[in-house]
Design a protein around this motif. Structure first.
Motif, PDB file in Angstrom:
ATOM      1  N   HIS A 178      -6.670   2.655  36.530  1.00 48.87           N
ATOM      2  CA  HIS A 178      -8.031   2.342  36.771  1.00 48.87           C
ATOM      3  C   HIS A 178      -8.319   1.041  36.956  1.00 48.87           C
ATOM      4  CE1 HIS A 178     -12.359   3.432  36.525  1.00 48.87           C
ATOM      5  NE2 HIS A 178     -12.531   2.398  36.157  1.00 48.87           N
ATOM      6  N   LEU A 179      -7.740   0.032  36.470  1.00 52.33           N
ATOM      7  CA  LEU A 179      -7.829  -1.275  36.882  1.00 52.33           C
ATOM      8  C   LEU A 179      -7.211  -1.858  37.999  1.00 52.33           C
ATOM      9  CD1 LEU A 179      -8.832  -1.450  33.708  1.00 52.33           C
ATOM     10  CD2 LEU A 179      -7.562  -3.493  33.597  1.00 52.33           C
ATOM     11  N   ALA A 180      -6.066  -1.187  38.411  1.00 45.49           N
ATOM     12  CA  ALA A 180      -5.636  -1.711  39.505  1.00 45.49           C
ATOM     13  C   ALA A 180      -6.194  -1.162  40.676  1.00 45.49           C
ATOM     14  CB  ALA A 180      -4.053  -1.153  39.507  1.00 45.49           C
ATOM     15  N   GLY A 181      -7.000   0.017  40.837  1.00 41.64           N
ATOM     16  CA  GLY A 181      -7.545   0.462  41.930  1.00 41.64           C
ATOM     17  C   GLY A 181      -6.789   1.040  43.161  1.00 41.64           C
ATOM     18  N   GLU A 182      -5.696   1.281  42.702  1.00 41.69           N
ATOM     19  CA  GLU A 182      -4.441   2.005  43.666  1.00 41.69           C
ATOM     20  C   GLU A 182      -4.616   3.436  43.693  1.00 41.69           C
ATOM     21  OE1 GLU A 182       0.104   1.354  44.774  1.00 41.69           O
ATOM     22  OE2 GLU A 182      -0.469   1.216  42.821  1.00 41.69           O
ATOM     23  N   PRO A 183      -5.241   4.070  44.764  1.00 40.15           N
ATOM     24  CA  PRO A 183      -5.463   5.687  44.466  1.00 40.15           C
ATOM     25  C   PRO A 183      -4.252   6.304  44.455  1.00 40.15           C
ATOM     26  CG  PRO A 183      -5.948   4.640  46.498  1.00 40.15           C
ATOM     27  CD  PRO A 183      -5.671   3.609  45.905  1.00 40.15           C
ATOM     28  N   GLU A 184      -3.213   6.046  45.239  1.00 42.29           N
ATOM     29  CA  GLU A 184      -2.157   6.894  45.488  1.00 42.29           C
ATOM     30  C   GLU A 184      -1.643   7.375  44.011  1.00 42.29           C
ATOM     31  OE1 GLU A 184       1.762   7.211  48.651  1.00 42.29           O
ATOM     32  OE2 GLU A 184       0.651   5.642  48.243  1.00 42.29           O
ATOM     33  N   ASP A 200     -16.940   1.216  25.923  1.00 36.62           N
ATOM     34  CA  ASP A 200     -18.044   0.197  26.158  1.00 36.62           C
ATOM     35  C   ASP A 200     -18.814   0.281  27.303  1.00 36.62           C
ATOM     36  OD1 ASP A 200     -19.364  -2.212  26.181  1.00 36.62           O
ATOM     37  OD2 ASP A 200     -17.878  -3.308  25.311  1.00 36.62           O
ATOM     38  N   PRO A 201     -19.826   0.318  27.450  1.00 34.20           N
ATOM     39  CA  PRO A 201     -21.041   0.402  28.745  1.00 34.20           C
ATOM     40  C   PRO A 201     -21.118  -0.982  29.373  1.00 34.20           C
ATOM     41  CG  PRO A 201     -22.226   0.786  26.714  1.00 34.20           C
ATOM     42  CD  PRO A 201     -20.994   0.608  26.201  1.00 34.20           C
ATOM     43  N   ASP A 202     -20.784  -1.924  28.663  1.00 34.64           N
ATOM     44  CA  ASP A 202     -21.195  -3.377  29.023  1.00 34.64           C
ATOM     45  C   ASP A 202     -20.093  -4.092  29.613  1.00 34.64           C
ATOM     46  OD1 ASP A 202     -23.798  -2.963  28.229  1.00 34.64           O
ATOM     47  OD2 ASP A 202     -23.190  -3.412  26.371  1.00 34.64           O
ATOM     48  N   VAL A 203     -18.919  -3.617  29.545  1.00 35.27           N
ATOM     49  CA  VAL A 203     -17.524  -4.451  29.976  1.00 35.27           C
ATOM     50  C   VAL A 203     -17.323  -4.328  31.488  1.00 35.27           C
ATOM     51  CG1 VAL A 203     -16.013  -2.597  28.997  1.00 35.27           C
ATOM     52  CG2 VAL A 203     -15.092  -5.195  29.524  1.00 35.27           C
ATOM     53  N   SER A 204     -16.866  -5.199  32.233  1.00 34.19           N
ATOM     54  CA  SER A 204     -17.046  -4.943  33.466  1.00 34.19           C
ATOM     55  C   SER A 204     -15.220  -4.262  33.723  1.00 34.19           C
ATOM     56  CB  SER A 204     -17.158  -6.182  34.327  1.00 34.19           C
ATOM     57  OG  SER A 204     -16.394  -7.136  34.108  1.00 34.19           O
ATOM     58  N   VAL A 205     -14.995  -3.688  34.799  1.00 34.28           N
ATOM     59  CA  VAL A 205     -13.708  -3.301  34.956  1.00 34.28           C
ATOM     60  C   VAL A 205     -12.666  -4.630  35.036  1.00 34.28           C
ATOM     61  CG1 VAL A 205     -12.086  -2.245  36.581  1.00 34.28           C
ATOM     62  CG2 VAL A 205     -14.228  -1.246  36.354  1.00 34.28           C
ATOM     63  N   SER A 206     -13.096  -5.723  35.504  1.00 33.07           N
ATOM     64  CA  SER A 206     -12.375  -6.743  35.589  1.00 33.07           C
ATOM     65  C   SER A 206     -11.848  -7.381  34.182  1.00 33.07           C
ATOM     66  CB  SER A 206     -12.505  -7.933  36.525  1.00 33.07           C
ATOM     67  OG  SER A 206     -13.795  -8.409  36.363  1.00 33.07           O
ATOM     68  N   ASP A 207     -12.946  -7.293  33.327  1.00 31.78           N
ATOM     69  CA  ASP A 207     -12.855  -7.956  31.946  1.00 31.78           C
ATOM     70  C   ASP A 207     -12.438  -6.983  30.974  1.00 31.78           C
ATOM     71  OD1 ASP A 207     -13.819 -10.198  32.750  1.00 31.78           O
ATOM     72  OD2 ASP A 207     -15.759  -9.741  32.582  1.00 31.78           O
ATOM     73  N   MET A 208     -12.072  -5.587  31.285  1.00 30.31           N
ATOM     74  CA  MET A 208     -11.587  -4.804  30.379  1.00 30.31           C
ATOM     75  C   MET A 208      -9.887  -4.955  29.824  1.00 30.31           C
ATOM     76  SD  MET A 208     -12.232  -0.922  32.069  1.00 30.31           S
ATOM     77  CE  MET A 208     -13.953  -0.351  32.084  1.00 30.31           C
ATOM     78  N   ARG A 209      -9.851  -5.103  28.530  1.00 30.92           N
ATOM     79  CA  ARG A 209      -8.406  -5.470  27.963  1.00 30.92           C
ATOM     80  C   ARG A 209      -8.186  -4.592  26.887  1.00 30.92           C
ATOM     81  NH1 ARG A 209      -8.949  -8.085  31.723  1.00 30.92           N
ATOM     82  NH2 ARG A 209      -8.778 -10.205  32.057  1.00 30.92           N
ATOM     83  N   ASP A 210      -6.999  -4.546  26.383  1.00 28.46           N
ATOM     84  CA  ASP A 210      -6.337  -3.560  25.742  1.00 28.46           C
ATOM     85  C   ASP A 210      -7.387  -3.278  24.189  1.00 28.46           C
ATOM     86  OD1 ASP A 210      -3.958  -3.085  26.936  1.00 28.46           O
ATOM     87  OD2 ASP A 210      -2.796  -4.470  25.611  1.00 28.46           O
ATOM     88  N   PRO A 211      -7.768  -4.302  23.729  1.00 28.92           N
ATOM     89  CA  PRO A 211      -8.963  -4.090  22.478  1.00 28.92           C
ATOM     90  C   PRO A 211     -10.197  -3.119  22.862  1.00 28.92           C
ATOM     91  CG  PRO A 211      -8.498  -5.945  22.572  1.00 28.92           C
ATOM     92  CD  PRO A 211      -7.777  -5.786  23.820  1.00 28.92           C
ATOM     93  N   HIS A 212     -10.302  -2.797  24.386  1.00 25.79           N
ATOM     94  CA  HIS A 212     -11.334  -1.630  24.577  1.00 25.79           C
ATOM     95  C   HIS A 212     -10.603  -0.319  24.574  1.00 25.79           C
ATOM     96  CE1 HIS A 212     -12.898  -5.482  26.678  1.00 25.79           C
ATOM     97  NE2 HIS A 212     -13.889  -5.061  25.913  1.00 25.79           N
ATOM     98  N   ARG A 213      -9.548  -0.204  24.428  1.00 22.09           N
ATOM     99  CA  ARG A 213      -8.828   0.958  24.748  1.00 22.09           C
ATOM    100  C   ARG A 213      -8.852   1.940  23.545  1.00 22.09           C
ATOM    101  NH1 ARG A 213      -3.103  -0.294  27.628  1.00 22.09           N
ATOM    102  NH2 ARG A 213      -2.928   1.932  27.639  1.00 22.09           N
ATOM    103  N   VAL A 214      -9.606   3.019  23.748  1.00 21.99           N
ATOM    104  CA  VAL A 214      -9.959   4.080  22.523  1.00 21.99           C
ATOM    105  C   VAL A 214      -9.469   5.336  22.776  1.00 21.99           C
ATOM    106  CG1 VAL A 214     -12.041   2.710  21.690  1.00 21.99           C
ATOM    107  CG2 VAL A 214     -12.277   4.475  23.390  1.00 21.99           C
ATOM    108  N   LEU A 215      -9.444   6.161  21.953  1.00 24.72           N
ATOM    109  CA  LEU A 215      -9.354   7.713  22.296  1.00 24.72           C
ATOM    110  C   LEU A 215     -10.458   8.208  23.547  1.00 24.72           C
ATOM    111  CD1 LEU A 215      -8.793   8.870  18.767  1.00 24.72           C
ATOM    112  CD2 LEU A 215      -6.901   8.326  20.382  1.00 24.72           C
ATOM    113  N   VAL A 216      -9.882   9.099  24.259  1.00 21.93           N
ATOM    114  CA  VAL A 216     -10.414   9.639  25.311  1.00 21.93           C
ATOM    115  C   VAL A 216     -11.583  10.676  24.829  1.00 21.93           C
ATOM    116  CG1 VAL A 216     -10.437  11.051  27.360  1.00 21.93           C
ATOM    117  CG2 VAL A 216      -8.583   9.677  26.907  1.00 21.93           C
TER     118      VAL A 216
END
Length: 271
Positions: A178-184, A200-216
């Motif tokens: 998702h972060l890389a934006g490479e569709p293939e 987290d609804p407030d974090v931008s994609v470019s600011d997403m980091r490992d601590p934001h990663r939760v269960l789906v």
């Protein structure tokens, strides 16, 4: 479309010792786990022998899919070669199928031409090390803007350039994709999928980091279910391994209930 086969990475419950972690996986009905070499006070860092870890996995009835990971693998040097041999030996002795390969992620080695040459040199050097031990190398592009390997296309090109198709596969990480934006997608070249969500609804994609990663769950912003559906439709039949880095997931009291609920949510979404 086939049903997803789930696994779990030790980062989801890093306070558990391996035997406890393996029992958690088995209690969830999972047959595959990933162990790590970056958990302080835990195997592999604490010196636990591979035979002991292997025995604990066998007792719990789970398979060790990977060791995660050889860091900075595409910055090849004598020190990296020593690390690679040590980890490859451990992977072989613990019965792991593969060693995850993580690229330099500090802003260096990004120059056009340089990064491709570094990648090919590293893969060419790793190939005989892995072959001699009968294990695979799982290359994991990272979506962070500072990473030296963001593109799956570049990884595939390098693997093909050194004749490594039989020894190297990709890790498709839903967060990094998702972060890389490479569709293939490269389902035939993919050996493992890491899954985690960002809610987290407030974090931008470019600011997403490992601590934001939760269960789906239903608030996932990464479209895990869409990514998984596409991979399954295209013929991917490997592991989907939970890899949440968020502290609130790692330190929760009921890992089993939370992971089970996430699996149910994903399965319902894929119908």
């Amino acid at each position: 479309m086939s049903h997803p086969v789930f696994g779990i990475n030790h980062i989801a419950a890093p306070r558990m010792v391996p035997a406890e972690f393996f029992r958690l996986a088995r209690s969830l009905g999972l047959g595959d786990v990933e162990i790590r070499n970056d958990l302080e006070g835990n195997a592999i860092v604490d010196g636990t022998s591979p035979s002991e870890v292997k025995a604990a996995a066998q007792e719990a009835g789970v398979r060790i899919a990977t060791i995660n990971a050889l860091q900075r693998f595409n910055e090849w040097m004598p020190e990296r070669e020593r690390e690679a041999i040590e980890l490859a030996d451990y992977a072989r002795d613990v019965g792991a199928k593969a060693l995850v390969l993580v690229p330099v992620n500090d802003g260096s080695g990004q120059a056009e031409g340089e990064r491709q040459a570094n990648l090919r040199a590293a893969l060419a050097a790793l190939k005989p090390i892995l072959e001699e031990r009968g294990i695979l190398g799982f290359v994991e592009p990272l979506g962070f803007e500072i990473c030296s390997l963001r593109s799956k296309r570049e990884a595939v090109d390098a693997i093909e350039a050194i004749g490594g198709e039989g020894r190297f596969k990709l890790v498709h990480d839903t967060f990094h994709h998702h972060l890389a934006g490479e569709p293939e997608l490269y389902p035939a070249m993919t050996g493992l999928v890491h899954i985690s969500g960002v809610t987290d609804p407030d974090v931008s994609v470019s600011d997403m980091r490992d601590p934001h990663r939760v269960l789906v769950d239903e608030d996932d912003r990464l479209d895990n279910i869409g990514q998984m559906r596409s991979l399954l439709k295209l013929g991917y039949n490997g592991l989907f391994s939970f890899e949440p880095f968020a502290p609130q997931i790692q330190h929760m009291d009921d890992h089993s209930g939370a992971i089970s609920a996430s699996m149910d949510r994903i399965r319902a979404g894929l119908i």
